[in-house]
Design an enzyme around this catalytic site. Sequence first.
Site, PDB file in Angstrom:
ATOM      1  CG  HIS A 189      24.477  55.096  30.808  1.00  0.00           C
ATOM      2  ND1 HIS A 189      25.186  54.039  30.288  1.00  0.00           N
ATOM      3  CD2 HIS A 189      24.916  56.196  30.145  1.00  0.00           C
ATOM      4  CE1 HIS A 189      26.013  54.470  29.349  1.00  0.00           C
ATOM      5  NE2 HIS A 189      25.871  55.772  29.246  1.00  0.00           N
TER       6      HIS A 189
ATOM      7  CD  GLN B 163      25.463  60.070  29.328  1.00  0.00           C
ATOM      8  OE1 GLN B 163      25.933  59.622  30.359  1.00  0.00           O
ATOM      9  NE2 GLN B 163      25.858  59.653  28.131  1.00  0.00           N
TER      10      GLN B 163
ATOM     11  CB  SER C 280      26.306  58.157  33.196  1.00  0.00           C
ATOM     12  OG  SER C 280      26.824  58.794  32.064  1.00  0.00           O
TER      13      SER C 280
ATOM     14  CE1 TYR D 231      35.462  43.201  37.509  1.00  0.00           C
ATOM     15  CE2 TYR D 231      33.952  44.647  36.320  1.00  0.00           C
ATOM     16  CZ  TYR D 231      34.181  43.525  37.093  1.00  0.00           C
ATOM     17  OH  TYR D 231      33.120  42.715  37.444  1.00  0.00           O
TER      18      TYR D 231
ATOM     19  CD  GLN E 121      34.382  37.452  42.345  1.00  0.00           C
ATOM     20  OE1 GLN E 121      34.033  38.205  43.248  1.00  0.00           O
ATOM     21  NE2 GLN E 121      33.528  36.907  41.498  1.00  0.00           N
TER      22      GLN E 121
ATOM     23  CD  GLU F  33      30.246  60.756  33.000  1.00  0.00           C
ATOM     24  OE1 GLU F  33      30.892  59.731  32.731  1.00  0.00           O
ATOM     25  OE2 GLU F  33      29.034  60.729  33.321  1.00  0.00           O
ATOM     26  CG  HIS F  34      29.198  62.998  29.219  1.00  0.00           C
ATOM     27  ND1 HIS F  34      28.664  62.113  30.140  1.00  0.00           N
ATOM     28  CD2 HIS F  34      30.124  62.301  28.525  1.00  0.00           C
ATOM     29  CE1 HIS F  34      29.243  60.930  29.999  1.00  0.00           C
ATOM     30  NE2 HIS F  34      30.140  61.020  29.033  1.00  0.00           N
TER      31      HIS F  34
ATOM     32  CG  ASP G 290      29.441  57.816  25.656  1.00  0.00           C
ATOM     33  OD1 ASP G 290      30.241  58.368  26.429  1.00  0.00           O
ATOM     34  OD2 ASP G 290      28.252  57.606  25.937  1.00  0.00           O
TER      35      ASP G 290
ATOM     36  CG  ASN H 208      28.957  45.131  40.683  1.00  0.00           C
ATOM     37  OD1 ASN H 208      29.989  45.290  41.338  1.00  0.00           O
ATOM     38  ND2 ASN H 208      28.458  43.934  40.430  1.00  0.00           N
TER      39      ASN H 208
END
EC number: 1.1.1.23
Length: 429
Positions: free
Chosen positions: A262, A259, A237, A130, A191, A327-328, A361, A214
């Site tokens: 975002h 970051q 993030s 996705y 969907q 995360e980072h 990234d 989302n």
Amino acid sequence: MKKLNTQSPDFQAGLKALLAFETAQNPETERIVADICADVQKRGDAALIEYTNKFDQTNAKSIDDLILTQADLNAAFERIPNDVQTALQTAARRVESYHQRQKMESWSYTDEDGTLLGQQITPLDRVGIYVPGGKAAYPSSVIMNAMPAHVAGVKEIIMVVPTPKGERNDIVLAAAYVAGVTKVFTVGGAQAIAALAYGTETIPQVDKITGPGNAFVAAAKRRVFGVVGIDMVAGPSEILVIADGTTPADWVAMDLFSQAEHDEIAQAILIGTSQAYLDEVEAAMDRLIETMPRRDIIEASLGNRGAMILVKDLNEACEISNYISPEHLELSVENPQEWAKKIRHAGAIFMGRYTGESLGDYCAGPNHVLPTSRTARFSSPLGTYDFQKRSSLIQVSEQGAQKLGETASVLAHGESLTAHARAAEFRMK
């Protein structure tokens, strides 16, 4: 930004409050997603077309209007500027090279009684990725999701990407071309996830779904997990920078911005051993924020969840980092490889002042799909291994059947499973 000091008596409470994030599922979102998934499962292409026209404001007459061919992807690649073509190819090549080294291989051995034992590695047959569409388009996400699947040997990589008002992003489609995506459908939202999970007349059911989206996409991924595999349900993030004061303040400030831009709930944290340096970075942020096109988002993010933490030394900084499990993680310090040995929990570790998080990234090589919300304590970045499966191999010899049969028989009788015991005993002389 919040200011914390490990020497303050209320530090632990302040840290927990900083990391607290409301992840409760929205009941209304869950209800809408449940209805959409059930409808797509029942009506297939017809439901998919209706929801796409409704939510993306398109005018698709048939499913054919939502299909992009390899020729379409190639044409998109040809339309983008040469420097963008080169950047995509460079990033894809580096990501491929890194993920080749993650590839699991089959193995086996024969024990003393002639029994062969081992592990067989096979790729998934078909995966769906996705990719967000419209203005919030991320070609890097295409490469990071598709390339590991390609390296793993997945034969069919299906990409879904929404095209609001029919708006196609050529760079995203070019990234799909470069990364070896097999098919592209211009659908999005819950969907699209349902179509990949259950299959429709046109979109085949996949084995696993990866990629960001989302709240509706996240809810749909949670709902279909079990029918198919998923990578993760990612949160906002995050970046944590540990700095010893040797990196220019402007560099660190911009890494925090990278970051924060975002979204308003992204989290940027700086840990430093010197209050003077923290003040220097703060001054740099105040100066540089004037140049940021996404200033409002950055300021909201830093105001909502940003922080500067003063620690007594780098050992304490590493302890706090392991608790945060970011995360980072940037180790903007001298001798970063030595300090990295003290890090147990982080999605990705960026070592040294020249290793800006944004390089990871886009093009360094490791994957940018990383665990968030402290899940780095028990999970890992997306990788080639996420698109491979392990099957155990067992081939018992005649001699082995005697020894193993005796053991299995005793254990099976102990569990009152007579057929299990007899099946082992029948093979014994």
